[in-house]
Design a protein around this motif. Structure first.
Motif, PDB file in Angstrom:
ATOM      1  N   ILE A 176      38.018  40.139  40.855  1.00 26.69           N
ATOM      2  CA  ILE A 176      39.446  40.040  41.126  1.00 26.69           C
ATOM      3  C   ILE A 176      39.924  38.683  40.622  1.00 26.69           C
ATOM      4  O   ILE A 176      39.256  37.664  40.820  1.00 26.69           O
ATOM      5  CB  ILE A 176      39.737  40.200  42.634  1.00 26.69           C
ATOM      6  N   TRP A 222      41.047  46.200  40.454  1.00 25.56           N
ATOM      7  CA  TRP A 222      41.721  45.332  39.486  1.00 25.56           C
ATOM      8  C   TRP A 222      42.345  46.129  38.347  1.00 25.56           C
ATOM      9  O   TRP A 222      43.531  46.003  38.081  1.00 25.56           O
ATOM     10  CB  TRP A 222      40.822  44.232  38.906  1.00 25.56           C
ATOM     11  N   GLN A 239      41.597  37.405  46.030  1.00 31.97           N
ATOM     12  CA  GLN A 239      40.260  37.419  45.442  1.00 31.97           C
ATOM     13  C   GLN A 239      39.189  37.280  46.511  1.00 31.97           C
ATOM     14  O   GLN A 239      38.212  38.047  46.541  1.00 31.97           O
ATOM     15  CB  GLN A 239      40.117  36.296  44.415  1.00 31.97           C
ATOM     16  N   SER A 253      37.068  31.996  47.036  1.00 29.27           N
ATOM     17  CA  SER A 253      36.092  33.087  46.970  1.00 29.27           C
ATOM     18  C   SER A 253      34.669  32.569  46.943  1.00 29.27           C
ATOM     19  O   SER A 253      33.743  33.235  47.436  1.00 29.27           O
ATOM     20  CB  SER A 253      36.359  33.941  45.736  1.00 29.27           C
ATOM     21  N   TRP A 273      38.794  35.542  36.632  1.00 30.57           N
ATOM     22  CA  TRP A 273      38.036  36.138  37.741  1.00 30.57           C
ATOM     23  C   TRP A 273      36.964  35.182  38.279  1.00 30.57           C
ATOM     24  O   TRP A 273      36.193  35.555  39.153  1.00 30.57           O
ATOM     25  CB  TRP A 273      37.361  37.425  37.270  1.00 30.57           C
TER      26      TRP A 273
END
Length: 873
Positions: A556, A519, A618, A665, A653
């Motif tokens: 991410i 990142w 992500q 995610s 994130w």
């Protein structure tokens, strides 16, 4: 008695309480604060909507007055007293009772308490004035030097982003002198919106002769006969009696077995050791049952009960194993009840910018989401708050361990300031005493990233007025004196292997580390490079270089679902990098993700594609990282993703957004965080299948490995039997000389459901021949607010997901991959009453909207016949 019914008014600074306006007072939200009260009264618009956060900036520059009336009889009986307890005041406040000044307070992290025995009247008036939170502070010379050095160090390291750094350099040198949540002033995940007000309850306590003011039920040892050696400590404030006192303690197990001990009170302390037979241990949810004992403590003067309290505690031992690692360096591994564990979880942020008004139900739902994703640890980040009791209660009950930072973050703290030093000493004693009975509490960490930033600025960690005295004397002493069981760690990250020099604080040979090579594209100790482009330097493949022992931050960025964006941005602003869009992204530069997206998915042009592609980046990245770290077990013993939740509705994130809608995610992690994990790796040209066992028992099973083309041609199929001890990770199969090209994928599945299916692609997502298949969707209502979707793929379908139609809707699984003929059954709950499940939208990559959901009815055995549904252990 809890005092309620507060009113609120704002004035210019420094107004005398005798000349306050008679008109203009509004009902106050208590517990809560100024912003919540003004919102409820309709006096401000939501600072979360569009770009309205700036419209609320004026609030922090005013004085805010809270008042309430309450009735109370003066304590007249012999040996009685009255105490007024403010459990949380945020932050700079003067307090009056019946026109007389009670005192001044400047710490949101500890209560303000006053003996009002001789001040109470039949009718009482309570008045509080909150001054601007940074009132009276000046930037010190040391802070200026720190800011200058950080700017130079960041520039030398190639850092582009200035969002979080501007807070560190412009505001934190002031704010570090006052005990208020650091994130209040804006961070790279949230706005500048400092909460102000009465953020925890206010109580009037009338007490007689003596009271219990503290207790600690500590499990010291587990014995071979199934019993536990438990240390009992009761702290008593004896203010109006010289009689001999006794503390009776009862521990009742869920089975009904009661253990009782009576202890004499001497010098304000009752202490003893008791053996709890047939102990029912507290475990994290993945290893067992988070059993809690009911505790009743009674303070007795003979047979007369002076005071009693109740609690719920878990009996367990927790330790930090820092023994030598055969790979080199030292382990960093938690040991629960004698069992080494692999910590799988995420960093916890405050559940809202306005910390005082977060409902207990929100905490319960968030912690429940973490548990349902297989997480066994949440890290309470040091830039936020010591959380509300409801958070720790949920963690205790749901079996989720807590890594607890002390509230210091990312900047030098003037630890030679005697006023600040005294506040930190009192705060540490209070918070350790408050939280020491929590079964979920696994570690106390001194701060977030203070050592790392100090090391970047000065090149050393020598003693000095930068917080050193806090992190190496005050805080560890408080933990040792008032807890004695939960380990203390100087900071996160922290390591002390001398061979790594100044990088040891974020090194790979000792302690925990924050893996922000990915990142941010920097070199922070994991190695690798040089890289051909900015995107390559930030790419998640860099996780494969990391040899760290415990990864307590890595993350991410990704967008929330489009439904969440639509709730907080006007329709005309739903364009990539519109002014409103970028204002809800506090990281800088605003297009930082683009360099990675260009490699992984291609640059998105529409808001719909931006949502999907950032979620893919992500999800795939965190999956890659977790699988790498888990394959390294036992040399690596933990992964805590940055970050679990959001403080406001923005781009960040997080894996669960502010509306509590899980991102892709989240579902990827739920499959990567199962106790028994299979994962692929290509090593020296050979395809390997690894099995990782993070459970308490032997993992015995079979895995079916397939290599196939996306067009549907199966080129290899093998069945592998394996047996792994707890804590073991190893390659169980290897295939050499295989065509590992972008038109193929590897797949592993479990015939008996021991682990969820997993796959490996041999190219970037944009390079794969995806999007040529179709989905058949059958939707059926199963109740007033529940439904079931049966989705069958024709051809390979990637990133198959159901969009969230409303807040609170939950899916048993989501964001899955389906091969030709595969079927997944997704149970849906929390639908608005009467919602037609045929309206649920099902998508796959590259994001074409599917409208094939039709109401249907279940057919016999349709969940079993040929179903390759991904299962959880």
């Amino acid at each position: 008695m809890q005092i309620t019914g507060f009113e609120l008014i704002g004035t210019e600074q420094g107004l005398d309480p005798t000349v306050l306006p008679h008109l203009g007072w509004a009902p106050a939200v208590v517990p809560g604060g100024v912003h919540e009260s003004l919102l409820a009264a309709g006096r401000i618009a939501s600072p979360y909507w569009d770009r309205q956060e700036e419209d609320a900036r004026w609030i922090e520059d005013r004085d805010w007055w809270f008042r309430a009336s309450f009735a109370a009889s003066q304590p007249a009986g012999h040996g009685e007293r009255a105490r007024l307890v403010f459990h949380g005041l945020d932050t700079v406040v003067d307090i009056w009772l019946n026109g007389s000044l009670l005192g001044h307070h400047e710490n949101m992290f500890r209560p303000a308490e006053f003996d009002v025995t001789d001040r109470l009247e039949a009718g009482n008036e309570l008045l509080l004035r909150f001054s601007p939170p940074l009132e009276g502070l000046e930037m010190s010379g040391a802070a200026v030097r720190m800011a200058e050095r950080l700017a130079k160090a960041s520039s030398a390291a190639g850092a582009e982003d200035g969002g979080g750094e501007s807070t560190l350099t412009a505001i934190m040198p002031f704010a570090s002198q006052r005990r208020k949540a650091a994130f209040s002033w804006g961070w790279d995940f949230g706005p500048r919106l400092p909460s102000i007000g009465i953020w925890r309850p206010v109580e009037l306590l009338v007490e007689r002769e003596a009271v219990v003011i503290g207790h600690h039920i500590r499990t010291d040892a587990l014995q071979a006969d199934g019993s536990a050696l438990v240390n009992v400590l009761i702290e008593v404030d004896r203010f109006a009696t010289e009689e001999a006192l006794t503390a009776r303690v009862e521990l009742t197990a869920p089975s009904g077995l009661v253990t009782t001990v009576e202890l004499p009170v001497e010098n304000g302390i009752a202490r003893g050791t008791v053996i709890v037979r047939e102990v029912e241990l507290w475990w994290s949810h993945d290893l067992g049952t988070p059993t809690l004992y009911e505790v009743r403590i009674v303070l007795l003067d003979g047979e007369t009960v002076l005071h009693h309290i109740g609690d719920r505690v878990g009996l367990r031992t927790i330790a930090l194993d820092r023994g030598e690692d055969p790979e080199g360096g030292r382990r960093f591994r938690f040991v629960l009840n004698g069992t080494p564990i692999f910590a799988r979880g995420a960093a916890w942020l405050p559940a809202d910018m306005l910390v005082g008004s977060v409902a207990a139900e929100r905490y319960r739902e968030l912690v429940g989401l973490a548990r349902d994703a297989g997480m066994n640890m949440l890290r309470v980040w040091g830039g936020g708050i010591y959380e509300q009791d409801a958070f720790y209660q949920a963690c205790d009950e749901l079996g989720v361990l807590v890594w607890q930072d002390f509230m210091f973050a990312c900047i030098d703290y003037p630890s030679d300031d005697p006023v600040l030093l005294r506040e930190v000493e009192l705060e540490a004693k209070y918070q350790v005493t408050r939280l020491r009975n929590r079964a979920s509490l696994a570690i106390w960490a001194g701060n977030n990233e203070v050592q790392v930033f100090h090391g970047l600025a000065y090149g050393n960690y020598e003693p000095g007025s930068w917080g050193y005295d806090f992190f190496y004397r005050v805080l560890p002493n408080a933990v040792a004196a008032h807890d004695g069981a939960v380990p203390y760690w100087p900071g996160s990250p922290w390591g002390e292997d001398p061979s790594e020099g100044v990088l040891a604080a974020n090194g790979v040979l000792d302690g925990d580390r924050h893996a922000w090579e990915v990142w941010h594209g920097l070199e922070l100790g994991a190695g690798g490079g040089p890289y051909a482009s900015v995107g390559e330097s930030r790419h998640y493949r860099r996780y494969a270089n990391d040899r760290g022992k415990f990864i307590s931050e890595f993350g991410i960025h990704a967008s929330p679902e489009l439904s969440t964006l639509r709730r907080w941005l006007p329709e005309e602003a739903l364009e990539v990098h519109s002014p409103s869009f970028d204002q809800h992204n506090k990281d800088n530069p605003k297009d930082k993700h683009d360099a990675v997206l260009e490699i992984v998915t291609g640059i998105p042009q529409t808001i719909e594609h931006y949502v999907d592609r950032t979620m893919i980046s992500q999800a795939e990245g965190l999956k890659f990282g977790v699988e790498h770290y888990r394959r390294r077990q036992p040399h690596c013993s933990g992964t805590l993703v940055w970050q679990f939740n959001d403080v406001w509705p923005g781009f960040s994130w997080s894996v669960v957004d502010h509306d509590l809608v899980p991102k892709a995610s989240y579902h990827y992690l739920s499959r990567a965080y199962v106790p028994v994990l299979t994962s692929f790796r290509v090593q020296d040209g050979a395809l390997q299948l690894w099995v990782t066992n993070s459970g308490r028992t032997m993992a015995c099973g079979t895995a079916v490995v397939t290599l196939a083309t996306f067009a549907g041609r199966e080129e290899l199929r093998e069945t592998i039997a394996f047996e792994l001890e707890p804590g073991q990770s190893q390659a169980v199969w290897s295939g050499a000389d295989l065509p590992l090209t972008v038109d193929r994928y590897a797949w592993a599945e479990s015939p008996d459901g021991l682990f969820p299916s997993n796959r490996l692609f041999f190219g970037e997502i944009k390079e794969l021949p995806l999007g040529t298949g179709s989905l058949d969707v059958v939707a059926e209502a199963t109740g007033p607010a529940t439904a079931r979707l049966t989705i069958t793929a024709s051809g390979f379908a990637y990133f198959v997901h159901v969009l969230t139609p409303a807040r609170g809707v939950r899916f048993s699984d989501n964001y899955v991959d389906l091969r030709d003929g595969d079927r997944v059954v997704i149970d849906v709950s929390g639908l608005p009453e009467g919602y037609d499940p045929a309206q649920l939208s099902v998508n796959d990559y590259p994001g074409d909207r599917r409208d094939s959901a039709l109401p249907g009815r279940p057919t016999s055995g349709h969940c079993a016949e040929g179903n390759e549904r991904q299962k959880r252990s």
